[in-house]
Scaffold this motif. Structure first.
Motif, PDB file in Angstrom:
ATOM      1  N   VAL A 253       0.858  -1.185   0.000  1.00  0.00           N
ATOM      2  CA  VAL A 253       0.000   0.000   0.000  1.00  0.00           C
ATOM      3  C   VAL A 253       0.894   1.234   0.000  1.00  0.00           C
ATOM      4  N   GLU A 254       0.750   2.063  -1.006  1.00  0.00           N
ATOM      5  CA  GLU A 254       1.622   3.225  -1.142  1.00  0.00           C
ATOM      6  C   GLU A 254       1.125   4.430  -0.358  1.00  0.00           C
ATOM      7  N   ALA A 255      -0.172   4.527  -0.106  1.00  0.00           N
ATOM      8  CA  ALA A 255      -0.727   5.684   0.596  1.00  0.00           C
ATOM      9  C   ALA A 255      -0.588   5.503   2.106  1.00  0.00           C
ATOM     10  N   TRP A 303      -6.995   1.123  -0.408  1.00  0.00           N
ATOM     11  CA  TRP A 303      -6.000   1.220  -1.474  1.00  0.00           C
ATOM     12  C   TRP A 303      -6.297   0.274  -2.639  1.00  0.00           C
ATOM     13  N   PHE A 304      -6.565  -0.971  -2.335  1.00  0.00           N
ATOM     14  CA  PHE A 304      -6.707  -1.953  -3.402  1.00  0.00           C
ATOM     15  C   PHE A 304      -8.086  -1.925  -4.062  1.00  0.00           C
ATOM     16  N   ARG A 306     -10.037   1.156  -4.122  1.00  0.00           N
ATOM     17  CA  ARG A 306     -10.325   2.478  -4.674  1.00  0.00           C
ATOM     18  C   ARG A 306      -9.095   3.346  -4.907  1.00  0.00           C
ATOM     19  N   GLY A 307      -7.911   2.872  -4.519  1.00  0.00           N
ATOM     20  CA  GLY A 307      -6.711   3.683  -4.664  1.00  0.00           C
ATOM     21  C   GLY A 307      -6.645   4.824  -3.670  1.00  0.00           C
ATOM     22  N   GLU A 308      -7.263   4.651  -2.482  1.00  0.00           N
ATOM     23  CA  GLU A 308      -7.308   5.685  -1.452  1.00  0.00           C
ATOM     24  C   GLU A 308      -6.758   5.113  -0.133  1.00  0.00           C
TER      25      GLU A 308
END
Length: 362
Positions: A253-255, A303-304, A306-308
Motif C-alpha cells: 500500500v503506497e498511501a 488502497w486496493f 479504490r486507490g485511497e
C-alpha cells in the motif's frame, strides 16, 4: 542475500533482523558491565527497548520504562520472567525485543496451546536415525528449551497457561536445577547443563486465568510483571500510526494511513474498551493490537479497492469482524455506539463514521 533483501522477503521479520543496525550500533558502543552470557549490558538492552533519541535508537515498547528495567534485572538472575496482562498489551513484543537484545535471537520460542507437548518444549528424535543407530546426538532433535540451555540464550514461552498443567510442570527442574536430563543417552551426553545467559520469558493473558492455572511450584520460579494497556490517547494514536504505516508498506500500500481516520478508530476502540460516555463495554478484546489490525485492513481495503488511504466507511465495515468474536451482543453494543455517540462528536471524520453506520453487518 543481503539483510535488506532478506527482510523485504519476510512477512514479519524477527526483531533481530528488523533492528539489526540498532543492535550492531549498541554493541559497538556498549562499554557497560554485561551479565554473563548477555550480548548487551543491561543499560544498553534497556535503551534498545525504550529508545534513545540522542543515539538514534527508536522507541519500540510504549510502556513503563521501570517495567522494562525490572524485567531485565529478573532475567539477569536465576528466576524466570512472567509477563501477564490483557490480550494485545504487547507482552509478546516485549519478550521478543528483550530476547533479541540479550541473546541476539528471539526465535527460540514455544507457542503454548492445548496440543503442546513436552517434545515441542525439550527435545524429540529423528526416528529414522533412532531406529538405525539407536539414541545418539545425531538422532536427537533439540527443541527450543534444550537449545536455549545448551547455547546460553533466552527462551520465550508464549501463552503458557494454554498448556495442560502437566506440560507446564516440565519446566520445574529446568528452572530450579538448570539441567535437562536426556535419559536415552548414556554418560555425560545424558545431562544438558544450562550455560550462562539461559533463562525463560513466559507470557500469559489474564483472560485465560483459570483455563490451566499454573501450579504454585511453577509460579515460585517466576517473577510476575503486569503489562497494562496504553493509558494516553496521543501515545496510543502515535503507536497505531507507526505500526500501521509499516504494515501497509509491507502489504504494497503506497498511501499512508489517514490520521483523521486513525483518530476515529483509536477513539472508538478506547471508548468500547473503557467506556467514558456510552456505557457500552464490549466483551471482545478491543486492544491496541486489534486497533492496528483493523487500521491495517482499512488501509488495504481503501488502497486496493479504490486507490485511497481508507475512510470512515471502511472503519465501520472492518470493525464488524472484531466486535462479533466473543458475543452476539457485542455487535449490538457497537451499533448502539455508532447510533448514539458517534454523531455527537466533533469533526468531519466522526460525522462520516456516523453516516456509515448502516454498513455494519449483522
Amino acid at each position: 542475500m543481503s539483510a535488506d533483501v532478506r527482510e523485504a522477503a519476510l512477512q514479519r521479520p524477527p526483531a533481530e533482523i528488523r533492528y539489526a543496525d540498532e543492535l550492531a550500533a549498541l554493541r559497538a558502543a556498549d562499554d557497560g558491565p554485561r551479565p554473563p552470557g548477555w550480548q548487551l549490558s543491561l543499560r544498553a538492552a534497556r535503551r534498545f527497548v525504550v529508545g534513545d533519541e540522542e543515539a538514534g535508537i527508536g522507541r519500540k515498547f510504549v510502556g513503563n520504562a521501570a517495567l522494562v528495567e525490572r524485567a531485565l534485572v529478573t532475567l539477569a538472575t536465576n528466576r524466570g520472567l512472567m509477563l501477564v496482562g490483557e490480550p494485545g498489551t504487547a507482552k509478546s513484543l516485549l519478550s521478543e525485543l528483550i530476547a533479541a537484545a540479550v541473546s541476539g535471537t528471539s526465535t527460540l520460542t514455544v507457542q503454548g496451546g492445548a496440543a503442546t507437548t513436552e517434545d515441542q518444549i525439550k527435545y524429540s528424535w529423528n526416528y529414522a536415525l533412532l531406529v538405525s543407530e539407536g539414541p545418539s546426538q545425531r538422532s536427537l532433535v533439540p527443541a527450543p528449551m534444550l537449545r536455549g540451555m545448551a547455547e546460553g540464550r533466552l527462551v520465550r514461552f508464549e501463552e503458557i497457561t494454554r498448556c495442560p498443567l502437566e506440560v507446564q510442570d516440565c519446566l520445574l527442574s529446568l528452572l530450579s536445577e538448570r539441567v535437562m536430563a536426556v535419559p536415552e543417552l548414556d554418560g555425560p551426553e545424558g545431562m544438558v547443563f544450562a550455560r550462562a545467559g539461559f533463562n525463560v520469558i513466559a507470557t500469559a493473558n489474564t483472560r485465560d486465568r483459570g483455563v490451566n492455572e499454573m501450579s504454585a511450584a511453577l509460579k515460585r520460579r517466576f517473577n510476575f510483571e503486569t503489562v497494562f494497556p496504553v493509558a494516553d490517547f496521543d501515545t496510543e494514536l502515535a503507536l497505531v500510526e507507526a505500526e500501521v504505516g509499516a504494515l501497509l508498506r509491507r502489504s504494497g500500500v503506497e498511501a499512508p494511513p489517514d490520521r483523521d481516520v486513525l483518530e476515529v478508530l483509536v477513539g472508538t476502540f478506547r471508548e468500547l474498551r473503557v467506556p467514558q460516555t456510552s456505557g457500552e463495554r464490549l466483551s471482545a478484546v478491543m486492544s491496541t493490537a486489534e486497533a492496528v489490525s483493523v487500521a491495517h485492513a482499512v488501509g488495504v481495503r481503501g488502497w486496493f479497492l479504490r486507490g485511497e488511504p481508507g475512510n470512515a466507511a471502511d472503519v465501520v465495515t472492518c470493525l464488524a469482524g472484531t466486535a462479533a468474536k466473543d458475543s452476539p451482543e457485542d455487535l449490538a453494543r457497537l451499533r448502539r455506539f455508532l447510533e448514539q455517540q458517534a454523531g455527537r462528536r466533533p469533526g468531519a471524520a466522526w460525522q462520516d463514521l456516523y453516516r456509515a453506520r448502516h454498513l455494519l453487518a449483522g
